[in-house]
Every structure is written in structure tokens, then in C-alpha cells.
Design an enzyme around this catalytic site. Structure first.
Site, PDB file in Angstrom:
ATOM      1  N   THR A 182       0.840  -1.189   0.000  1.00  0.00           N
ATOM      2  CA  THR A 182       0.000   0.000   0.000  1.00  0.00           C
ATOM      3  C   THR A 182       0.880   1.246   0.000  1.00  0.00           C
ATOM      4  O   THR A 182       2.084   1.175   0.246  1.00  0.00           O
ATOM      5  CB  THR A 182      -0.924   0.011   1.230  1.00  0.00           C
ATOM      6  N   GLU A 329      -6.128  -4.089  -1.364  1.00  0.00           N
ATOM      7  CA  GLU A 329      -6.469  -5.315  -0.647  1.00  0.00           C
ATOM      8  C   GLU A 329      -7.542  -6.150  -1.338  1.00  0.00           C
ATOM      9  O   GLU A 329      -7.709  -7.329  -1.002  1.00  0.00           O
ATOM     10  CB  GLU A 329      -6.941  -4.971   0.770  1.00  0.00           C
ATOM     11  N   LYS A 438      -6.124  11.915  -1.194  1.00  0.00           N
ATOM     12  CA  LYS A 438      -5.891  11.113  -2.399  1.00  0.00           C
ATOM     13  C   LYS A 438      -5.641  12.045  -3.564  1.00  0.00           C
ATOM     14  O   LYS A 438      -6.545  12.697  -4.071  1.00  0.00           O
ATOM     15  CB  LYS A 438      -7.066  10.185  -2.683  1.00  0.00           C
ATOM     16  N   TRP A 443      -2.321   7.951  -2.330  1.00  0.00           N
ATOM     17  CA  TRP A 443      -2.628   8.434  -0.995  1.00  0.00           C
ATOM     18  C   TRP A 443      -1.486   9.270  -0.431  1.00  0.00           C
ATOM     19  O   TRP A 443      -0.311   8.969  -0.638  1.00  0.00           O
ATOM     20  CB  TRP A 443      -2.883   7.269  -0.046  1.00  0.00           C
TER      21      TRP A 443
END
Length: 552
Positions: A182, A329, A438, A443
């Protein structure tokens, strides 16, 4: 009972090399110049590469890292690495070097494949310490460029050692195929491991979505980074369907996007929201007429595209712009947006409102909204709560990470997003749990920026929050309380200070000097109040309400 045939990525390759061997994979080399070969050629090179990896001693479960742009060699790695039961670990090129080093070390990559422009980056990583990496492979044409990396091979040199008749082994579909981390929104990046089964399932579902229309007659341009969540699985879907696929290569510019669409008569694109705005702005500013009429479908993700962008493409090129909702995810799709036939007669404004939601759940995906006590909320379009998901292609844990216990709740994954679901099943995102920003589909952690700002010797408090931006969707703005009104840090000084620790695209666009950061009743920074000020009157409203006179 049915046969227990395993869902492996090599099963997709088996189909394509037999059914669509003459369809094309095209990569932009430079503006207006392309590399082109067929899926048949691709399959032979993948088998040779898989054979070569085996000869290098790559073992099942071993992580093999890539630092690469979108191109045909990177695509070959998508199949060769998992084809020998190793794990293709795609590393985000945009992360800060310390984060990249953490990722390589946490994954314990044994080999790194890298593009030529990434050589200085990897040399710096080696200097700082990536001890598990035992081999470097540079994806280049001709002779190896000069480098301190060792041992090092060229990609084509490695390929020469392989056998194009290599037979892929059979193994469990639940074996790891790919891995990515991530974007380090809070704290260190978290690793997500994708199984063969999960990728194949979502690939099949992607190919059946009627609004994408991904069939053998498409010319699809993969713009979303291949280092992020398997390029949204579109490369796999194109291969499975026999669609021609186009990659933009290294460091594509605005003209490269537009000219490639025109030159190759591209019919579909998946890209971040910012790419849609970039194409529109380039075309409208250009003195040249750009024929992009071949473009039927533009899937913009990462955040919701504006209605203005959607209408511009529709009116200019008759291009249908669609979006979805997902995260790493979930491989990544949770929802996809389209208007059901039963809603086709709704008023136009209602249809536009629906098109700007996250859409309805993808097949095999279950979604729920829960309150702070874990109680499920109704699908009424107004009850807001935490968005939880579960599916055969959603991660059940983060890779070797204790943060799993906070993410998995009673078998559901907490997405970290806040929203509601309307009675028709459309997910409406409302906010993010931790005030994440974002920008351009990536992010940015407001907390990390705040902590860094407050370590500046002239700063007492700082609050970072998102403001709307047409090009990037959101951009960070920093409100700074100086330690002394007579000794304000300049904006350039603050930017330079943050630039020591963060990538350039993380840095706030504006720095506003204020008397005090608004706080909630329990002493937390009240970013909701800051955002409401901006909504009422822009950044000038913040300055007028709680600001100091700007200096520097």
C-alpha cells in the site's frame, strides 16, 4: 463432481498462445515510435524467462522484485515469475527511497529487475542496505550501462540462458502469485499478497463487465501503473481475451498519451482520474486537431472523475467515462459503476449522481456498512458507517504485519473508508477514516506531514487537510501555527524542510499561517471545521477566520 483444475495464471497463457498467437503487444519506445510483437512471441519469451529463473535457483514462494514502468518486459515478468511458483513483487516507483528500502527488506526480495532510469535509485538502496537481494537484472537494449550493482545481468542476456520449450509446473491455485505494498498512508507500507486463484477470478470477472466491453476486438491501453495492484488486472484480462494491449513505456508525457491513442486507434484505457484531465487539457490547449474518436471507453479510477471531465469526453469523442471503487487489498475492484436498466428512466441529474458514486459490488464481492459498535447499517442511502468487504479476491491478512488484527473484523476487511449504500446497492463514499488525501490516485498521509512540520524549529502546530483540485482531485494544504509571530518560516523554507523526507508530490500546495489549529471537544485537530471554512469561502475564508497576515 467437477475436475479439480487449478486456477493458475499459466492457464490464461495456455489459452492465449493457442487461440490468439497473432494478436499484438505494443510498447511506446519514444514519441511516435513503438515496439511490437505478438502474444505467440510473448509466450515463448515468458517460457524462456521462467526457465532462466529456475536456473538462477529461484524457489517456490521466493519474492522477485520489479522497479519498472509499463512495458512488454514488465508484462513478461507478470507471468514468468509466478509461473515458477515465485512471487512477482511490483515496487511503487513513486514512493520515497526509505519506503522502497523498507519494502524490499520486508518482502526479502532475492532478485531485482529494474529499468535503466532506476539504476541510481537502486544503487542508493544498496548503499543504505538491501541485504536479501543477491542478483540485479537491468531491462535494457544492447550493452549493460555502467553501474555499481553486482552481480548484474541484462534482461536479454538472462533470457538467452532459458528454454522456450519450458513446461510450467502444476501447484495449488492458492499459492502466492504477486505482491505489492500500500502507499504508506499512515506509518510504514503494508504488504498485500495476491493468490493465483484471486487474480484469475477477478480477471474473469473484469472481462465479463459489459461497460468495459473487453473483447478480442479491443485495442486497450494500460495507463494505470503496472507496479500498482497488477495494473488493475487489465493486462491479464487483455491477454485472456486476446485483445491487443498497448503500454506507454518509460516516462510518458501528455503528448505520448494523446499521440498513442491516435496512432494505434486505441479503443479503451484504464487510468487515474488525473490522466483524464491531462488528456482534456492537452487537447484543448493544442493548435492541432487530435482525432481520438476510436476511444470508446475511459475507465478513470483512484478517485471519482468530475462530471465536467466525463461530459467533455462524451461530447468531444463520444467516449463513455466510467469509474469504480476499490483498493489494493481487493485486487483491486470492490465495485464498478453502471446504470442498471431498471434505472434508465430516472431523471438525468439522478443518473449523473449515480455515475459519480462508487457503483455496485463486483460479482462475488460482499459489502456492508457498520457503525462504530460493529452493527450493520441499512442500505438506505443515508446511514453512514465503516465500509467492510469480503470476497475470494480480498486479502485475509497483510504480509507479516501485526496491523492485520486491526483490519480484519469478524472475517470482514475494514477498508478504512466511510460511506453509505443506497437501496439500489450503489456505494456512496463520504469520507476517509484518518483524513487521508488522495492526489492523482495516490494516498498522502496528513499525519506524517503534520508530524514533520511540527519538528521544524519555527513551527508550534500544524494541520494538513485536503482541498479539491480539478487536475489531481485533491491536494494537501498546511495550516501552520508559528512559534513566534515575528519569526515566521517562509513557504519555501517549509517546502524545502519537508522535501528532505517526502516525495515532491506529497508536499502541500499552500501554507497558511494561523493563530491556532481548531480542535474538537477531546482536543483532536478539527479538520472538518477547516474543510467547512474552505467550502464556505475557499482558503481565504481560513485566513480571514483564524489566519495571520501572510509573510515570506
Amino acid at each position: 463432481m467437477m475436475m479439480d483444475e487449478q486456477l493458475l495464471l499459466t492457464s490464461l497463457l495456455w489459452r492465449t498462445e493457442r487461440l490468439f498467437p497473432d494478436k499484438k503487444i505494443i510498447t511506446r519506445l519514444e514519441t511516435g515510435r513503438y515496439h511490437e510483437y505478438t502474444y505467440g512471441d510473448f509466450a515463448k519469451r515468458v517460457r524462456r524467462l521462467a526457465s532462466a529463473l529456475t536456473k538462477l535457483g529461484v524457489q517456490p514462494g521466493e519474492r522477485v522484485g520489479t522497479l519498472a514502468w509499463n512495458h512488454y518486459r514488465h508484462f513478461e515478468l507478470y507471468y514468468a515469475i509466478p509461473g515458477v511458483q515465485a512471487v512477482c513483487h511490483t515496487i511503487n516507483l513513486r514512493l520515497f527511497p526509505d519506503q522502497q528500502r523498507y519494502i524490499v527488506n520486508h518482502a526479502e526480495d532475492s532478485i531485482l529487475f529494474l529499468d535503466v532510469d532506476q539504476i541510481p535509485v537502486v544503487e542508493a538502496l544498496v548503499a543504505d542496505g538491501i541485504p536479501t537481494v543477491k542478483q540485479f537484472v537491468i531491462m535494457c537494449d544492447g550493452e549493460l550501462p555502467q553501474t555499481t550493482l553486482s552481480p548484474v545481468l541484462s534482461y536479454e542476456q538472462l533470457l538467452e540462458t532459458g528454454d522456450e520449450g519450458f513446461e510450467f509446473p502444476d501447484f495449488s491455485e492458492r499459492a502466492a502469485a504477486a505482491m505489492c505494498y500500500t502507499s504508506a498512508t499512515t506509518g510504514l507500507p503494508k504488504g498485500v499478497v495476491f493468490s493465483h486463484r484471486g487474480i484469475v477470478l477477478q480477471t474473469m470477472l473484469m472481462a465479463t463487465h459489459d461497460k468495459i466491453g473487453l473483447s478480442e476486438n479491443q485495442v486497450w491501453m494500460e495507463v494505470a501503473p503496472m507496479f500498482h495492484c497488477n495494473g488493475w488486472n487489465l493486462p491479464h484480462a487483455c491477454l485472456m481475451q486476446g485483445a491487443n494491449i498497448v503500454f506507454l513505456g518509460i516516462h510518458p508525457t501528455s503528448i505520448d498519451h494523446v499521440q498513442t491513442i491516435r496512432d494505434l486507434r486505441v479503443t479503451g484505457i484504464n487510468a487515474a482520474v488525473t490522466v483524464g484531465s491531462m488528456i482534456r487539457d492537452f487537447v484543448t490547449a493544442s493548435s492541432e486537431e487530435w482525432d481520438l474518436s476510436s476511444l470508446d471507453t475511459l475507465w478513470l479510477g483512484g478517485s471519482a472523475p468530475s462530471r465536467a471531465v466525463m461530459e467533455w469526453f462524451q461530447n468531444t469523442y463520444d467516449t463513455f467515462v466510467l469509474q469504480g471503487y476499490g483498493h489494493t487489498e481487493s485486487s483491486p475492484q470492490i465495485c464498478f459503476n453502471y446504470i442498471k436498466t431498471t434505472l434508465a428512466d430516472e431523471p438525468e441529474e439522478d443518473r449523473w449522481a449515480r455515475r459519480q458514486t462508487g457503483g455496485i459490488p463486483f460479482p462475488l464481492m460482499k459489502v456492508r456498512i457498520v457503525d462504530d459498535f460493529g452493527e450493520e447499517l441499512p442500505w438506505d442511502g443515508t446511514s453512514m458507517g465503516h465500509i467492510h468487504v469480503r470476497s475470494p479476491y480480498t486479502a485475509s491478512a497483510y504480509y507479516n504485519d501485526e496491523r492485520t488484527k486491526d483490519a480484519i473484523v469478524d472475517g470482514w476487511l475494514n477498508t478504512g473508508d466511510i460511506g453509505c449504500i443506497d437501496p439500489q446497492g450503489f456505494i456512496i463514499l463520504k469520507d476517509r477514516q484518518k483524513d487521508l488525501i488522495k492526489s492523482g490516485g495516490e494516498w498522502i498521509s496528513s499525519i506524517d506531514l503534520e508530524n514533520a512540520l511540527m519538528s521544524h524549529p519555527k513551527v508550534r502546530e500544524a494541520s494538513v487537510f485536503a482541498v479539491p483540485n480539478e487536475k489531481w482531485n485533491e491536494r494537501p494544504v498546511a495550516c501552520v501555527v508559528p512559534k513566534s509571530d515575528d519569526d515566521l518560516p517562509t513557504r519555501d523554507e517549509l517546502a524545502a524542510f519537508l522535501g528532505q523526507s517526502f516525495a515532491k508530490w506529497w508536499l502541500p500546495d499552500e501554507y497558511i499561517y494561523i493563530t491556532e489549529v481548531p480542535k474538537t471537544s477531546v482536543g483532536k485537530y478539527d479538520k472538518k471545521r477547516l474543510r467547512s471554512m474552505v467550502a464556505e469561502g475557499g482558503l481565504s475564508q481560513v485566513e480571514a477566520t483564524i489566519g495571520l497576515a501572510p509573510r515570506g
